[in-house]
Design an enzyme around this catalytic site. Structure first.
Site, short mmCIF file in Angstrom:
data_model
loop_
_atom_site.label_atom_id
_atom_site.label_comp_id
_atom_site.label_asym_id
_atom_site.label_seq_id
_atom_site.Cartn_x
_atom_site.Cartn_y
_atom_site.Cartn_z
N ARG A 183 0.85 -1.19 0.00
CA ARG A 183 0.00 0.00 0.00
C ARG A 183 0.87 1.23 0.00
O ARG A 183 1.96 1.22 0.60
CB ARG A 183 -0.85 0.07 1.28
CG ARG A 183 -2.19 -0.60 1.24
CD ARG A 183 -3.17 0.08 0.28
NE ARG A 183 -4.41 -0.65 0.22
CZ ARG A 183 -4.64 -1.73 -0.55
NH1 ARG A 183 -3.70 -2.20 -1.32
NH2 ARG A 183 -5.82 -2.31 -0.55
N HIS A 192 -1.05 0.32 -9.62
CA HIS A 192 -1.83 -0.51 -8.68
C HIS A 192 -2.55 -1.65 -9.42
O HIS A 192 -3.78 -1.77 -9.38
CB HIS A 192 -2.83 0.36 -7.90
CG HIS A 192 -3.24 -0.27 -6.59
ND1 HIS A 192 -3.52 0.46 -5.46
CD2 HIS A 192 -3.42 -1.58 -6.24
CE1 HIS A 192 -3.86 -0.36 -4.47
NE2 HIS A 192 -3.82 -1.60 -4.93
N GLU A 210 -1.98 8.02 -4.09
CA GLU A 210 -2.32 7.62 -5.45
C GLU A 210 -3.78 7.98 -5.76
O GLU A 210 -4.60 8.01 -4.82
CB GLU A 210 -2.07 6.11 -5.66
CG GLU A 210 -2.96 5.20 -4.86
CD GLU A 210 -2.55 3.73 -4.99
OE1 GLU A 210 -1.40 3.37 -4.73
OE2 GLU A 210 -3.46 2.95 -5.34
C1 GLV Z 1 -5.37 -4.44 -3.70
O1 GLV Z 1 -4.60 -3.57 -3.48
C2 GLV Z 1 -5.96 -5.25 -2.67
O2 GLV Z 1 -5.83 -4.93 -1.49
O3 GLV Z 1 -6.60 -6.25 -3.03
#
Ligand code: GLV
Length: 329
Positions: free
Chosen positions: A235, A282, A264
């Site tokens: 993250r 991401h 982001e």
């Molecule tokens: C993506 O970032 C998730 O947490 O599935």
């Protein structure tokens, strides 16, 4: 008929599944602001989100809302104490994304180590005038030391792949994993500092919380080898992006691979300016099959929590199961 809201664009077949049981409203455009999301939830019984912030203000505006199903394993966008106070169920989509996300962590790590993005940009810019012995020299992955920070399900899937690359595997986690898991992965537990000193390739796979904010900052980067790489598929906020950009610019570490960013979808301008970082938007879980599985699992959770479908009343992935069966507060 109960009403649900899908906060992000999603596979049309998942909307069709939901339509069999609910009146469905959805957002097919860019992410909504928290105020706009709350407004759209005013008359809804359930919601399907993907990273959208949800908390007390949402619940104040949505008195019927009983479940919010996040299409992600991470749920730091949810204020869980607020869910508990309002008796709203939160769910996520664990497990179905482990292997695809681990694949992508490896892809980013290898791209950073072997300078794939940097050399591709150079090739596209027409700079390639002939093979050279010292063109884009990078670091080997095979036979090196992999450092996994966060040895949960995805971290373990990453570590498992290291066997084929004859790597030493070291890890750090809030607590040690079971001895049989350590043995299966051939993984050695180290303090965060020792891991950073010893690893050639550090991969971050821990959940974000205030406790993991800036797990990697200037002090931690200073412990790493100048030849090492850092990959973040966890993250934004786990890494201090400004400190990382500085370390990359000064070549205090060799390279980084980043799929997630502080704030982001904006990306720290200094990261955009350094060549030795691979940047992706991401997408670690974004194989077609896995994103489809995540969407369907989020829908399964939403349906089960609202009492329909084969698992009615028994959602597969409750984050706060203690609120199941309680009246909305
Ligand atoms: C993506 O970032 C998730 O947490 O599935």
């Amino acid at each position: 008929m109960q009403k649900v809201f899908v906060a992000r664009p999603i596979f049309p077949e998942v909307i069709e599944r939901l339509k069999q049981h609910f009146e469905v409203d959805w957002n097919d455009g860019p992410p909504l602001s928290p105020d706009e999301l709350a407004r759209r939830l005013a008359d809804k019984d359930g919601a399907l989100t993907a990273g959208d912030p949800v908390g007390a203000a949402t619940f104040a505006a949505a008195p019927r809302l009983r479940v919010v199903a996040n299409m992600a394993v991470g749920y730091n966008n949810f204020d869980i104490p607020a869910f508990n106070a309002a008796n709203v169920l939160a769910t996520n989509t664990p497990d179905v994304l482990n292997e695809s996300t681990a694949d992508f962590g490896w892809a980013l790590m290898m791209a950073a180590a072997r300078r794939m993005a940097e050399s591709e940009r150079w090739l596209r810019a027409g700079e390639w005038h002939g093979w050279r012995y010292d063109g884009f020299l990078g670091a080997d992955v095979h036979g090196s030391t992999l450092g996994v920070v966060g040895m949960g399900r995805i971290g373990q899937a990453i570590a498992r792949r290291a066997r084929g690359f004859a790597m030493r595997v070291v890890y750090h986690n809030r607590s040690r994993v079971a001895p049989e898991v350590e043995a299966e992965l051939n993984a050695e537990y180290l303090s965060k500092e020792d891991l950073l000193r010893q690893a050639d390739h550090v991969v971050l796979v821990l959940p974000y919380s205030p406790a993991s904010h800036h797990t990697i900052g200037a002090a931690e980067l200073a412990l790493m080898k100048p030849t090492a790489t850092l990959t973040n598929i966890a993250r934004g906020g786990i890494v201090d992006d400004a400190a990382l950009a500085e370390a990359l610019r000064e070549k205090r570490i060799a390279a980084a691979g980043l799929d997630v960013f502080e704030g982001e979808p904006s990306v720290h301008h200094a990261l955009l300016e350094v060549p030795n970082v691979v940047l992706t938007p991401h997408i670690a879980s974004a194989s077609t099959a896995t994103r489809r599985a995540m969407a369907n699992l989020a829908a399964d959770n939403l349906m089960a929590a609202l009492g329909v479908g084969p698992r009615a009343g028994r959602p597969p992935n409750p984050i706060n199961p203690e609120v199941i069966g309680k009246a909305r507060a």
